[in-house]
Each structure stands twice: as C-alpha cells, then as structure tokens.
Design an enzyme around this catalytic site. Structure first.
Site, mmCIF file in Angstrom:
data_model
loop_
_atom_site.group_PDB
_atom_site.id
_atom_site.type_symbol
_atom_site.label_atom_id
_atom_site.label_comp_id
_atom_site.label_asym_id
_atom_site.label_seq_id
_atom_site.Cartn_x
_atom_site.Cartn_y
_atom_site.Cartn_z
ATOM 1 N N ARG A 187 29.867 78.140 25.101
ATOM 2 C CA ARG A 187 31.210 77.620 25.344
ATOM 3 C C ARG A 187 31.787 78.102 26.676
ATOM 4 O O ARG A 187 32.908 77.757 27.024
ATOM 5 C CB ARG A 187 32.146 78.002 24.195
ATOM 6 C CG ARG A 187 31.939 77.166 22.935
ATOM 7 C CD ARG A 187 33.033 77.379 21.921
ATOM 8 N NE ARG A 187 33.005 78.720 21.353
ATOM 9 C CZ ARG A 187 32.319 79.067 20.261
ATOM 10 N NH1 ARG A 187 31.578 78.146 19.640
ATOM 11 N NH2 ARG A 187 32.339 80.293 19.809
ATOM 12 N N ASN A 230 21.340 87.945 37.691
ATOM 13 C CA ASN A 230 21.667 89.329 38.011
ATOM 14 C C ASN A 230 22.966 89.408 38.807
ATOM 15 O O ASN A 230 23.129 88.720 39.811
ATOM 16 C CB ASN A 230 20.519 89.977 38.796
ATOM 17 C CG ASN A 230 19.283 90.158 37.935
ATOM 18 O OD1 ASN A 230 19.164 91.109 37.176
ATOM 19 N ND2 ASN A 230 18.356 89.211 38.033
ATOM 20 N N HIS A 239 13.604 92.041 36.409
ATOM 21 C CA HIS A 239 14.984 91.577 36.577
ATOM 22 C C HIS A 239 15.267 90.361 35.696
ATOM 23 O O HIS A 239 16.376 90.197 35.184
ATOM 24 C CB HIS A 239 15.249 91.208 38.042
ATOM 25 C CG HIS A 239 15.554 92.375 38.924
ATOM 26 N ND1 HIS A 239 14.579 93.217 39.410
ATOM 27 C CD2 HIS A 239 16.726 92.841 39.418
ATOM 28 C CE1 HIS A 239 15.136 94.151 40.162
ATOM 29 N NE2 HIS A 239 16.433 93.945 40.176
ATOM 30 N N HIS A 286 26.969 88.316 43.037
ATOM 31 C CA HIS A 286 27.822 89.473 42.780
ATOM 32 C C HIS A 286 29.225 88.967 42.463
ATOM 33 O O HIS A 286 30.211 89.336 43.094
ATOM 34 C CB HIS A 286 27.808 90.429 43.977
ATOM 35 C CG HIS A 286 26.518 91.171 44.121
ATOM 36 N ND1 HIS A 286 26.238 92.306 43.391
ATOM 37 C CD2 HIS A 286 25.429 90.921 44.885
ATOM 38 C CE1 HIS A 286 25.033 92.741 43.712
ATOM 39 N NE2 HIS A 286 24.507 91.906 44.607
ATOM 40 N N PHE A 304 9.497 89.951 37.014
ATOM 41 C CA PHE A 304 9.454 89.880 35.553
ATOM 42 C C PHE A 304 10.113 91.086 34.895
ATOM 43 O O PHE A 304 9.893 91.365 33.714
ATOM 44 C CB PHE A 304 8.023 89.697 35.039
ATOM 45 C CG PHE A 304 7.394 88.386 35.427
ATOM 46 C CD1 PHE A 304 8.159 87.355 35.955
ATOM 47 C CD2 PHE A 304 6.036 88.188 35.275
ATOM 48 C CE1 PHE A 304 7.582 86.144 36.316
ATOM 49 C CE2 PHE A 304 5.451 86.972 35.633
ATOM 50 C CZ PHE A 304 6.224 85.955 36.155
ATOM 51 N N ASP A 332 14.161 91.037 46.485
ATOM 52 C CA ASP A 332 15.272 91.981 46.328
ATOM 53 C C ASP A 332 14.777 93.419 46.476
ATOM 54 O O ASP A 332 15.280 94.352 45.862
ATOM 55 C CB ASP A 332 15.984 91.802 44.979
ATOM 56 C CG ASP A 332 17.434 92.283 45.020
ATOM 57 O OD1 ASP A 332 18.125 91.966 45.993
ATOM 58 O OD2 ASP A 332 17.857 92.980 44.087
ATOM 59 N N ALA A 340 18.762 98.825 40.866
ATOM 60 C CA ALA A 340 19.112 98.777 42.292
ATOM 61 C C ALA A 340 17.962 98.172 43.090
ATOM 62 O O ALA A 340 17.263 98.849 43.839
ATOM 63 C CB ALA A 340 19.445 100.169 42.804
#
Length: 242
Positions: free
Chosen positions: A119, A111, A142, A87, A140, A165, A199
């Site tokens: 670059r 994520n 996310h 995050h 498969f 998650d 979410a």
C-alpha cells in the site's frame, strides 16, 4: 595537450566522470555516509561543483523530497548531469515527481531508500514501475540473489546498471581501518561502520559479472548492465563502453 593538462591537475586522463553521492541526501537514509557533510539542496552549490569539476561531474545522487531539490534537478538536466535518486525517504509520488523533472535512475536499488510495500510503493516502487534505470550492487549481500533476478525479469538488461559500491576495504584482511576520517570495520570480506551499518561492498565489477552469470543471466545481457548502460548514463557511449 589533454594528457599534459590531466597530469598537471593530478588526474589520469582516463577519468571520464565523477559521481557525487551527495551531499543533498536525506539524513534518515544516510546509510554509511557522514552526517556532518550532508547539506540542503542548492542549485548554486551544484553549479559550483560542476564548474570546479571542469565538466567532469556526470552523476549526482540526491533525495528528491528535500526542499530545493526541484531546482537542483532542473539545473542538472541543463548540464546533462544524471540525477540518481538515492539515500532518500521519498514516497512513491515524490519519486515519480523527481523522475518527471529529469532524474533518470535510482542509486543502489533497495539500499538506503524507502522500501516497497503493497500500500506504500515507496522509492523502490517508483524506480521499478517507471522507465528509470536501476543501479544494483551485485555482490548478493546488499541484495539477495533472487531479488536481483526478480529485478532483471521486471526491468530487463536495458534498465539495470551494475555497480560495485566498493570502498577501500576491498581486499583488506579483517580489522578496523580509517576511511575518510571515520572507522571502517572489515569482517568476513564485508564493510561496516562502527554502529554496524553496511558501508559499501568489497567486490570488483568482474566479481559481479560472475555472480550475475551464475544465476542464469546470459553473459551478453550482463555485459550490457556492466558496461554499456553506465557509459550511456554519463553520455560517453560514443567512445567507451561497447
């Protein structure tokens, strides 16, 4: 005595650790997290969390680019709390700096973090280039299955930790629910906030294992990523995870 104490505190004695996904995260990469609960990094608060957890705080996701983050990482290293970079809008250099201070992995790679550009390697580039462990959500959705395989080819099974998650929407029919005081939209087995942000997932770990095997990764390698590596991350491999 330990079982009795665990029941007294309302916990199952099989709880082996707590992952604090925040509150020291970057608001611009909050994903599905509640913005009002995000706080600036403070070592004193980290210590308070650790003390109140009675030592069960084993893993903390945070953004290393925020002011005060260095002190939190230093405190966590002393308590053997694994700092996981996530995050976050950390640059490549900020990511490597956090890892040099003692952070050890990246939370749900790709994520809610600064992406990889040729670059501007970003947070993703820092996690991939370094020896850090990369968490991967293996639904498969996310992360595309071929990108998952690319990460496996680059990092190997010793440097990937499979996670779900998973949130409370797992197994629920399509509809709108309340999760921690906020609406959660479940549609086609996927979870979203009101604004359409992903979410969390709706898979169990065994589903992720099946997914990984389906793309040609040997089962014994998948088992390392699903069981051994997370146990080593929080320092309990001497008693669980093999």
């Amino acid at each position: 005595a330990r079982r009795k104490q665990a029941r007294h505190h309302g916990h199952d004695d099989r709880i082996i650790g707590i992952h604090a996904e925040g509150p020291f995260i970057n608001v611009i990469r909050k994903g599905g997290m509640a913005e009002e609960r995000i706080q600036a990094p403070r070592a004193a608060l980290t210590e308070e969390m650790y003390v109140h957890s009675k030592g069960l705080l084993k893993l903390m996701t945070m953004a290393p680019e925020l002011p005060g983050a260095d002190e939190v990482i230093a405190y966590a290293a002393k308590q053997n709390i694994c700092i996981s970079i996530g995050h976050t809008d950390a640059t490549y250099e900020q990511t490597l700096h956090g890892l040099e201070l003692g952070a050890r992995q990246g939370t749900h790679l790709f994520n809610a973090m600064r992406g990889l550009k040729h670059r501007d390697p970003g947070t993703v580039g820092g996690i991939l280039y370094s020896d850090a462990t990369a968490e991967l959500i293996c639904d498969f959705y996310h992360v595309h299955k071929d990108v998952v395989k690319m990460v496996y080819q680059l990092k190997g099974s010793d440097r990937i930790t499979m996670i779900t998650d998973c949130v409370m929407g797992n197994g629920l029919p399509d509809g709108e629910y309340m999760d921690n005081g906020r609406p959660l939209i479940v549609k086609d087995g996927k979870n979203y906030t009101e604004d359409g942000t992903i979410a969390g997932s709706s898979i169990c770990l065994i589903d992720g294992v099946r997914n990984m095997v389906s793309i040609g990764i040997p089962l014994e390698e998948v088992c390392k990523m699903a069981s051994r590596n997370p146990a080593k991350t929080i320092g309990v491999y001497d008693r669980i995870g093999s």
